[in-house]
Design a protein around this motif. Structure first.
Motif, mmCIF file in Angstrom:
data_model
loop_
_atom_site.group_PDB
_atom_site.id
_atom_site.type_symbol
_atom_site.label_atom_id
_atom_site.label_comp_id
_atom_site.label_asym_id
_atom_site.label_seq_id
_atom_site.Cartn_x
_atom_site.Cartn_y
_atom_site.Cartn_z
ATOM 1 N N THR A 93 7.840 -8.763 6.854
ATOM 2 C CA THR A 93 7.147 -7.655 6.840
ATOM 3 C C THR A 93 6.029 -8.167 8.489
ATOM 4 O OG1 THR A 93 6.165 -7.473 4.664
ATOM 5 C CG2 THR A 93 4.446 -7.735 5.579
ATOM 6 N N TYR A 150 -0.003 -6.431 6.575
ATOM 7 C CA TYR A 150 -0.645 -6.180 5.586
ATOM 8 C C TYR A 150 -1.848 -6.013 5.056
ATOM 9 C CZ TYR A 150 2.634 -10.574 4.792
ATOM 10 O OH TYR A 150 3.756 -10.800 4.132
ATOM 11 N N VAL A 209 -5.414 -5.478 3.799
ATOM 12 C CA VAL A 209 -6.131 -6.400 3.970
ATOM 13 C C VAL A 209 -7.648 -5.766 2.735
ATOM 14 C CG1 VAL A 209 -6.311 -8.449 5.345
ATOM 15 C CG2 VAL A 209 -7.560 -6.911 5.147
ATOM 16 N N ALA A 219 -4.532 -4.244 -1.352
ATOM 17 C CA ALA A 219 -4.539 -6.088 -0.516
ATOM 18 C C ALA A 219 -3.219 -6.645 -0.438
ATOM 19 C CB ALA A 219 -5.740 -6.429 -1.456
ATOM 20 N N GLY A 220 -2.536 -7.026 0.420
ATOM 21 C CA GLY A 220 -1.882 -8.122 0.216
ATOM 22 C C GLY A 220 -0.168 -7.343 -0.036
ATOM 23 N N LYS A 221 -0.620 -6.213 0.044
ATOM 24 C CA LYS A 221 1.250 -5.469 0.348
ATOM 25 C C LYS A 221 1.023 -5.131 1.652
ATOM 26 C CE LYS A 221 1.808 -4.441 -4.453
ATOM 27 N NZ LYS A 221 2.819 -4.913 -5.123
ATOM 28 N N SER A 222 2.611 -4.517 1.823
ATOM 29 C CA SER A 222 3.096 -4.576 3.038
ATOM 30 C C SER A 222 2.323 -3.386 3.890
ATOM 31 C CB SER A 222 5.056 -4.842 3.433
ATOM 32 O OG SER A 222 5.043 -5.569 3.250
#
Ligand code: GAL
Length: 666
Positions: A551, A554, A556, A561-564
């Motif tokens: 990754t 991200y 946000v 949120a927090g996923k690539s």
């Protein structure tokens, strides 16, 4: 490098030719393009031909050493022809026949029109092939202009059915490829297949007529093929008599998205390509980066120096006008073309015409035909080009970056565009612009082109990836290439159907990612963060699950949120980047700076806003063009000393350019 003018000898009294020729010679205008709308003069009545006026014009301008691009006049069939053979007209998408009065209203698949065109092209080519003034040929004028590539008449329907038979062999095969089981569209024979006219669904699905996507894409391909085959018929006719180079004047990229001719294919039989470049006119003002992108496209269609066959030279419009070119702009626009790979720039038009649809369209001269401010500027350019051409052959930018431009993907995207606001062409421009800002040259390549020699290849929304092209990409990366693939790539087959593999379909392994969920944003804006700094997506978010990739960015916010949003995957000696979303300009700029660094692509020197830099070579010598598109002066810090080639002045530490100024450095 040289300049020319589009000239209409038939619009002026012959006594005026002398003044025009003398003024042209004085301004170093070396070439004129003539005859593209003159069918009714060549053939005033059916089978009665008159070439005397053209004989006279060619002989006349030849005395002055002015070369000629002679056109085939098929853009404007004469009145007697449309009266006698009304079947030559196109039908629009509603099935209504077009009418006489403008131009380009003929059907590319009309046997009558093709026959009539061939007869006249034969006669013109035979008569003028050996004329010393004629140095090149232009086929028709702006093929596909103003929505004329796609005709919806019965002749096209019949030809389309034959085209399909040739492609699919059996109707069962076509049914399978199109998925005609959907909405009970199964055909029993090729003769039953429709052409996608405006349908019952027109009002609600006006973009696509709600028709089968496979059928729509094939109709786009067929229509493009029809135009190209019409053009090639004229090319072949001319080649029987002449070995002088042949071109056609293409349209810019934005217009082309609407007209739909595959210019890579179109360029195949031409000796060189050319295009018409209007920047500030009735219909809007183009940004310098967009014009630069269009030049880059033209350079790429044939991979050799191109011409601008019509370059704006005055205020223009049909019913209303755009601004007159500010002093310096004609010169700037001309160098922008040359810096991006043009070797001849022909101004439209020599003099404003007092009659006809284009009575407001200004050329170099106003209606009065007197030398004016623009003539003075053109004369200066003519003088400079003369000087430069003694030193250089045709100059070409040295591109290390390539963007894949796929006409199949473009058409598929415009048939079903994935999300409101998405435009393939705009996306490509957003990838081009950061390099334009950095002064790094970019070529466009077709899916079939070799990628050898490029350090960085970008594949934005490369939707339909043919098998060969996929292998091409893989080999390129394995051998050390840097590739970036974006959202909406690799997910459709060649019949415009969605693949059943997980997104990004046929590019999944190469990218080392899987996408099980995505978010077409419509009215949302999603914040992202990564190696490009912070940014925002406005169109699309692929929620990336890396399989073998790492990754680099991200999401946000929102439920992902927090996923690539961005990854990199090592493949052989190279790297594949996957960008799952669109990005705002700043983030895009930072991303492309990052990738350029990774791919070892350096800027010539620090650039500043509104200044275009093009690093060119003619194979022996280099020249750096610095062009100030700003309305104010600029100062650039130089990393070493140069000579400015027009003024022969030494540039030591800094370069100052006046508003719209140009410097050519060595
Ligand atoms: C071009 C066309 C020319 C002229 C010009 C001004 O598109 O090729 O013939 O019409 O625009 O409208």
């Amino acid at each position: 490098m040289r300049i020319g003018a589009d000239y209409y000898p038939e619009h002026w009294d012959k006594e005026r030719w002398k003044i025009d020729a003398q003024m042209m010679v004085k301004a170093n205008i070396k070439v004129i393009r003539i005859g593209e709308f003159a069918w009714s003069l060549y053939e005033p009545e059916e089978d009665r031909y008159d070439f005397s006026w053209m004989d006279e014009a060619l002989d006349y301008f030849n005395q002055y050493g002015i070369k000629v691009v002679l056109c085939t006049p098929s853009a404007t069939p004469p009145k007697w022809m449309t009266d006698r053979y009304p079947d030559i007209f196109q039908d629009d998408i509603h099935g209504n026949a077009k009418i006489f009065g403008t131009r380009k209203h003929y059907c590319f698949n009309s046997d009558t029109y093709r026959k009539k065109t061939s007869i006249l092209v034969d006669k013109i080519a035979e008569r003028y092939a050996g004329h010393p003034a004629v140095e090149a040929w232009q086929i028709d004028n702006e093929l596909g202009w103003s929505n004329t590539t796609r005709c919806y008449c019965d002749k096209c329907k019949k030809k389309f059915q034959g085209w399909l038979k040739n492609k699919y062999k059996t109707i069962e095969n076509l049914n399978k490829k199109y998925g005609t089981v959907f909405w009970s569209q199964i055909y029993n024979s090729f003769e039953e297949v429709i052409i996608p006219r405006a349908g019952a669904c027109y009002d609600t699905c006006h973009d696509t007529q709600g028709q089968n996507p496979g059928l729509l894409l094939d109709y786009d391909r067929f229509s493009s093929d029809s135009v190209i085959s019409f053009m090639n018929e004229s090319v072949d006719r001319i080649k029987k008599y002449s070995n002088k180079p042949i071109t056609t004047n293409m349209l810019d990229a934005a217009v082309n998205s609407g007209t739909g001719i595959d210019y890579f294919k179109c360029a195949e039989k031409l000796d060189f390509v050319s295009w018409d470049n209007y920047i500030e006119f009735q219909w809007g003002i183009a940004q310098a980066a967009t014009v630069s992108r269009d030049h880059a496209l033209l350079r790429s269609y044939k991979k050799r120096p191109f011409w601008v066959m019509e370059q704006q030279s005055g205020a223009c419009g049909w019913s209303k006008m755009g601004p007159t070119p500010t002093p310096g702009k004609l010169r700037l626009w001309t160098y922008q073309a040359v810096a991006n790979g043009a070797d001849t720039v022909v101004y439209f038009r020599w003099r404003a015409c007092p009659f006809g649809t284009e009575e407001y369209w200004h050329g170099i001269l106003n209606h009065d035909g007197k030398p004016n401010r623009r003539y003075k500027e053109i004369s200066q350019i003519g003088f400079e080009m003369e000087k430069l051409s003694q030193k250089f052959g045709a100059l070409q930018p040295k591109a290390k970056v390539a963007i894949i431009k796929s006409f199949d993907s473009e058409w598929s995207h415009s048939i079903h565009k994935h999300v409101e606001g998405f435009q393939y062409d705009e996306l490509l421009l957003s990838y081009y612009r950061p390099f334009y800002d950095m002064g790094i040259a970019v070529d466009f390549v077709s899916p079939e082109d070799t990628l050898e020699g490029y350090s960085l290849v970008l594949a934005p929304a490369f939707l339909i990836v043919p098998e060969d092209s996929r292998n091409n990409l893989e080999n390129y990366v394995k051998n050390g290439g840097t590739l970036l693939i974006s959202f909406r790539s690799g997910i459709k087959d060649e019949s415009n159907n969605m693949f059943q593999e997980t997104v990004p379909g046929c590019l999944r392994e190469l990218a080392g990612v899987e996408i099980n969920d995505y978010d077409p944003l419509l009215e949302k804006h999603i914040k992202v963060s990564g190696i490009f700094g912070k940014g925002q997506a406005d169109l699309w978010c692929d929620i990336i699950e890396p399989t073998s990739a790492k990754t680099l960015g991200y999401y946000v916010e929102d439920f992902y949120a927090g996923k690539s949003c961005m990854t990199v995957n090592k493949v052989g000696k190279g790297n594949v980047y996957y960008l799952g979303c669109d990005l705002d300009d700043d983030a895009m700029r930072q991303l492309m700076e990052y990738l350029s660094e990774k791919a070892d692509i350096a800027m010539e020197f620090m650039n500043i806003e509104g200044v275009e830099i093009s690093n060119t070579t003619d194979g022996n010598q280099n020249a750096v063009f610095v062009m100030n598109h700003n309305a104010y002066p600029i100062v650039i810090d130089m990393n070493h000393s140069y000579t400015e080639l027009i003024t022969d002045v030494k540039i030591e530490d800094t370069l100052t350019l006046e508003p719209y100024g140009v410097a050519i450095l060595q």
